[in-house]
Design an enzyme around this catalytic site. Structure first.
Site, PDB file in Angstrom:
ATOM      1  N   LYS A  66      47.037  70.007  34.905  1.00 40.64           N
ATOM      2  CA  LYS A  66      47.712  71.304  35.064  1.00 40.64           C
ATOM      3  C   LYS A  66      46.664  72.393  35.115  1.00 40.64           C
ATOM      4  O   LYS A  66      45.736  72.405  34.298  1.00 40.64           O
ATOM      5  CB  LYS A  66      48.641  71.534  33.861  1.00 40.64           C
ATOM      6  CG  LYS A  66      49.410  72.840  33.915  1.00 40.64           C
ATOM      7  CD  LYS A  66      50.843  72.636  34.391  1.00 40.64           C
ATOM      8  CE  LYS A  66      51.526  73.899  34.828  1.00 40.64           C
ATOM      9  NZ  LYS A  66      51.152  74.388  36.159  1.00 40.64           N
ATOM     10  N   LYS A  90      43.023  74.052  26.517  1.00 37.63           N
ATOM     11  CA  LYS A  90      44.124  75.006  26.318  1.00 37.63           C
ATOM     12  C   LYS A  90      45.462  74.274  26.177  1.00 37.63           C
ATOM     13  O   LYS A  90      46.255  74.576  25.294  1.00 37.63           O
ATOM     14  CB  LYS A  90      44.168  75.958  27.524  1.00 37.63           C
ATOM     15  CG  LYS A  90      44.928  77.232  27.270  1.00 37.63           C
ATOM     16  CD  LYS A  90      44.912  78.148  28.485  1.00 37.63           C
ATOM     17  CE  LYS A  90      43.533  78.739  28.767  1.00 37.63           C
ATOM     18  NZ  LYS A  90      43.556  79.738  29.853  1.00 37.63           N
ATOM     19  N   LYS A 102      42.026  72.259  37.643  1.00 35.87           N
ATOM     20  CA  LYS A 102      41.884  73.597  38.224  1.00 35.87           C
ATOM     21  C   LYS A 102      41.577  73.436  39.706  1.00 35.87           C
ATOM     22  O   LYS A 102      41.033  72.410  40.121  1.00 35.87           O
ATOM     23  CB  LYS A 102      40.726  74.353  37.543  1.00 35.87           C
ATOM     24  CG  LYS A 102      40.820  75.846  37.697  1.00 35.87           C
ATOM     25  CD  LYS A 102      41.756  76.469  36.670  1.00 35.87           C
ATOM     26  CE  LYS A 102      41.936  77.942  36.880  1.00 35.87           C
ATOM     27  NZ  LYS A 102      42.713  78.569  35.794  1.00 35.87           N
ATOM     28  N   THR A 186      51.656  85.686  29.742  1.00 32.42           N
ATOM     29  CA  THR A 186      50.303  85.658  29.152  1.00 32.42           C
ATOM     30  C   THR A 186      50.114  86.855  28.218  1.00 32.42           C
ATOM     31  O   THR A 186      49.610  86.711  27.101  1.00 32.42           O
ATOM     32  CB  THR A 186      49.233  85.626  30.258  1.00 32.42           C
ATOM     33  OG1 THR A 186      49.545  84.542  31.126  1.00 32.42           O
ATOM     34  CG2 THR A 186      47.852  85.427  29.687  1.00 32.42           C
ATOM     35  N   ASN A 216      48.067  92.007  35.637  1.00 36.84           N
ATOM     36  CA  ASN A 216      49.210  91.285  35.077  1.00 36.84           C
ATOM     37  C   ASN A 216      49.068  91.144  33.554  1.00 36.84           C
ATOM     38  O   ASN A 216      49.971  91.502  32.802  1.00 36.84           O
ATOM     39  CB  ASN A 216      49.281  89.904  35.761  1.00 36.84           C
ATOM     40  CG  ASN A 216      50.299  88.998  35.111  1.00 36.84           C
ATOM     41  OD1 ASN A 216      50.170  88.640  33.939  1.00 36.84           O
ATOM     42  ND2 ASN A 216      51.334  88.632  35.832  1.00 36.84           N
ATOM     43  N   SER A 344      54.505  78.167  32.431  1.00 42.74           N
ATOM     44  CA  SER A 344      54.399  77.338  33.641  1.00 42.74           C
ATOM     45  C   SER A 344      54.973  75.952  33.374  1.00 42.74           C
ATOM     46  O   SER A 344      55.661  75.372  34.219  1.00 42.74           O
ATOM     47  CB  SER A 344      52.932  77.169  34.038  1.00 42.74           C
ATOM     48  OG  SER A 344      52.565  78.123  34.990  1.00 42.74           O
TER      49      SER A 344
HETATM   50  P1  NAD Z   1      44.732  90.804  37.765  1.00 41.13           P
HETATM   51  O1  NAD Z   1      44.004  90.636  39.036  1.00 41.13           O
HETATM   52  O2  NAD Z   1      46.223  91.031  37.791  1.00 41.13           O
HETATM   53  O3  NAD Z   1      44.104  92.044  36.918  1.00 41.13           O
HETATM   54  C1  NAD Z   1      42.765  92.203  36.647  1.00 41.13           C
HETATM   55  C2  NAD Z   1      42.536  93.626  36.120  1.00 41.13           C
HETATM   56  O4  NAD Z   1      41.176  93.766  35.726  1.00 41.13           O
HETATM   57  C3  NAD Z   1      42.804  94.734  37.148  1.00 41.13           C
HETATM   58  O5  NAD Z   1      43.442  95.819  36.492  1.00 41.13           O
HETATM   59  C4  NAD Z   1      41.395  95.148  37.592  1.00 41.13           C
HETATM   60  O6  NAD Z   1      41.345  96.491  38.035  1.00 41.13           O
HETATM   61  C5  NAD Z   1      40.670  94.973  36.283  1.00 41.13           C
HETATM   62  N1  NAD Z   1      39.219  94.863  36.421  1.00 41.13           N
HETATM   63  C6  NAD Z   1      38.498  94.210  37.345  1.00 41.13           C
HETATM   64  N2  NAD Z   1      37.196  94.392  37.113  1.00 41.13           N
HETATM   65  C7  NAD Z   1      37.087  95.167  36.014  1.00 41.13           C
HETATM   66  C8  NAD Z   1      36.014  95.706  35.264  1.00 41.13           C
HETATM   67  N3  NAD Z   1      34.744  95.505  35.641  1.00 41.13           N
HETATM   68  N4  NAD Z   1      36.294  96.452  34.188  1.00 41.13           N
HETATM   69  C9  NAD Z   1      37.573  96.693  33.818  1.00 41.13           C
HETATM   70  N5  NAD Z   1      38.619  96.215  34.481  1.00 41.13           N
HETATM   71  C10 NAD Z   1      38.390  95.468  35.562  1.00 41.13           C
HETATM   72  O7  NAD Z   1      44.371  89.512  36.904  1.00 41.13           O
HETATM   73  P2  NAD Z   1      45.154  88.932  35.652  1.00 41.13           P
HETATM   74  O8  NAD Z   1      46.103  87.882  36.113  1.00 41.13           O
HETATM   75  O9  NAD Z   1      45.633  90.047  34.802  1.00 41.13           O
HETATM   76  O10 NAD Z   1      43.969  88.140  34.920  1.00 41.13           O
HETATM   77  C11 NAD Z   1      43.026  88.794  34.086  1.00 41.13           C
HETATM   78  C12 NAD Z   1      42.269  87.739  33.298  1.00 41.13           C
HETATM   79  O11 NAD Z   1      43.188  86.946  32.544  1.00 41.13           O
HETATM   80  C13 NAD Z   1      41.457  86.737  34.130  1.00 41.13           C
HETATM   81  O12 NAD Z   1      40.305  86.392  33.382  1.00 41.13           O
HETATM   82  C14 NAD Z   1      42.383  85.528  34.219  1.00 41.13           C
HETATM   83  O13 NAD Z   1      41.677  84.315  34.444  1.00 41.13           O
HETATM   84  C15 NAD Z   1      42.981  85.570  32.822  1.00 41.13           C
HETATM   85  N6  NAD Z   1      44.242  84.845  32.692  1.00 41.13           N
HETATM   86  C16 NAD Z   1      45.327  85.179  33.449  1.00 41.13           C
HETATM   87  C17 NAD Z   1      46.521  84.497  33.260  1.00 41.13           C
HETATM   88  C18 NAD Z   1      47.774  84.889  34.011  1.00 41.13           C
HETATM   89  O14 NAD Z   1      48.851  84.354  33.675  1.00 41.13           O
HETATM   90  N7  NAD Z   1      47.713  85.812  34.952  1.00 41.13           N
HETATM   91  C19 NAD Z   1      46.606  83.432  32.331  1.00 41.13           C
HETATM   92  C20 NAD Z   1      45.478  83.110  31.575  1.00 41.13           C
HETATM   93  C21 NAD Z   1      44.292  83.832  31.764  1.00 41.13           C
END
Ligand code: NAD
Length: 408
Positions: A66, A90, A102, A186, A216, A344
């Site tokens: 997954k 995880k 992945k 998340t 997100n 998920s």
């Molecule tokens: P996303 O693309 O929706 O949002 C990312 C955010 O980070 C945006 O607001 C962007 O402007 C900001 N950003 C980018 N570069 C930056 C910087 N240098 N400084 C400050 N802000 C910055 O992505 P997401 O889904 O919110 O994911 C964010 C993190 O969470 C990632 O590391 C992802 O792997 C992790 N994650 C996401 C999920 C999920 O369900 N979406 C689950 C587990 C982990």
């Protein structure tokens, strides 16, 4: 050091506090399978471009592989291997019946038209569908992959295999078999982990929170912390951040960003750079953007009481040591951001049973699970006299060892 070597370093550190069988140790040193595929796409100008795609099936000890699929110009096999390893940990920490995997494509999706993006996404499935399936490997979205992309992939899979259960891809839009609550899972999950450990970590009933990233994960985390009466001191996106001593209203910040394209000029707030934002005095610092944000360079300047890692890999290993010495607990990503993979998995279960659960039911189940596993991670770290990251790894490793033993 590439990301996979970094992940292995974390494993090595955990193995110093938790004994595991030789069989598990050997298995965790590399993925069970690594697939690299060439994906041909007919571009809008009629030329053919080949993209490199990946699926790493790291461990099936606890269930089907997954893990999400990442579209990024820097995605490479080592990054995907590291992420597959972390997914293995995880899923074991969350105690869901899933293994770890992945996927990825080396691409900047912003350079493609929508038609090209759809052809590329369907191409990934064409190249890999024989190795996917509800009992085999269940991908999901990750960085730059959306519910719409999951819809295309699920549809391509059904066309190629005739499997109508719709349970091979998760993170689909609601009207295409997605789960209620997946979008906020998340961020909400991070809050449930925090609420379980708040008292144990010596935090007051109402905390001040600083959040890096408002996509997100960060955006939803801000909303749920604010809804529960906590003060959001600062928020940021890739262009920079804002700070308000009396607290920010995350809904108003989101609306402002939509209208103005950035946070600059948000009423009654001061501008702050992303570097300075991480160094603010607060109760809870939430990195929710990118990896490697807290490193040896700035760890000494961090003034929060705790770090809640909602991004994947935001704290480097040497920074971990500095924070540990400074008595700043880090709630690790493999626990703190596991809400996404848990919901998920709920989606996969609903698809297989042909059910649709209400958002209330989904979030109640998520909360119960994360309250329980956060407590388990905390107890493990206390028992082993170590930090929460090694505690979480140790818990995952004991569960993986049990799964291996049961297979003998
Ligand atoms: P996303 O693309 O929706 O949002 C990312 C955010 O980070 C945006 O607001 C962007 O402007 C900001 N950003 C980018 N570069 C930056 C910087 N240098 N400084 C400050 N802000 C910055 O992505 P997401 O889904 O919110 O994911 C964010 C993190 O969470 C990632 O590391 C992802 O792997 C992790 N994650 C996401 C999920 C999920 O369900 N979406 C689950 C587990 C982990």
């Amino acid at each position: 050091m590439n990301q996979f070597e970094g992940a292995q370093l974390q494993l090595g550190r955990a193995l110093k506090v938790q004994h595991i069988s030789d069989g598990l140790r050997a298995r965790l040193l590399r993925p069970e399978r690594e697939l690299t595929v060439a994906i041909p796409v007919t571009m809008d100008d009629d030329t053919t471009k080949i993209f490199e795609g990946y699926r790493v099936q790291y461990s099936s000890l606890r269930g089907p592989y997954k893990g999400g699929i990442r579209y990024h110009p820097d995605a490479d096999i080592n990054e995907v291997k590291a992420l597959g390893f972390w997914m293995t940990m995880k899923c074991a920490v969350a105690d869901i019946a899933m293994g770890g995997g992945k996927g990825g494509i080396t691409v900047n999706p912003r350079e493609l038209s929508k038609r090209e993006l759809e052809a590329l996404s369907r191409g990934w499935v064409k190249a890999l569908y024989r190795d996917l399936g509800p009992e085999q490997d269940v991908p999901a979205p990750d960085v730059n992959t959306t519910p719409e992309i999951m819809k295309w992939m699920a549809n391509e899979y059904e066309k190629l295999t005739g499997d109508k259960r719709n349970a091979t891809f998760t993170g689909k839009p609601l009207e295409n078999g997605g789960s209620e609550g997946r979008g906020i899972a998340t961020g909400a999950g991070g809050f449930y982990v925090f609420e379980t450990l708040r008292k144990e970590l010596g935090l007051p009933e109402e905390v001040s929170v600083v959040i890096q990233g408002m996509g997100n994960v960060g955006g939803n985390a801000a909303k749920i912390f604010a809804e529960h009466g906590h003060k959001i001191l600062a928020m940021s996106d890739s262009k920079g951040g804002i700070y308000a001593e009396d607290g920010l209203d995350p809904d108003a910040v989101e609306k402002y960003k939509k209208e103005h394209g950035s946070l600059k000029g948000f009423p009654n707030s001061k501008q702050i750079s992303n570097e300075k934002l991480l160094e603010l005095k607060c109760d809870v610092l939430i990195p929710a953007a990118l990896e490697n944000q807290i490193t040896k360079k700035n760890a000494d300047k961090i003034k929060t009481k705790i770090v809640l890692e909602l991004a994947n890999g935001p704290t480097s290993t040497d920074a971990d040591d500095v924070l540990f010495k400074k008595n700043i607990p880090v709630i690790p990503d493999i626990l703190a951001n596991s809400g996404g993979v848990v919901v998920s998995t709920f989606e996969w279960e609903q698809n297989l049973k042909n059910e649709h659960w209400s958002e209330k039911d989904v979030l109640t189940k998520l909360r119960t699970l994360l309250n329980r596993e956060s407590k388990n991670v905390f107890d493990m770290s206390r028992k082993l006299k170590t930090d929460l990251r090694r505690g979480a790894f140790a818990l995952a490793l004991t569960r993986l060892d049990k799964a291996l033993e049961a297979k003998k």
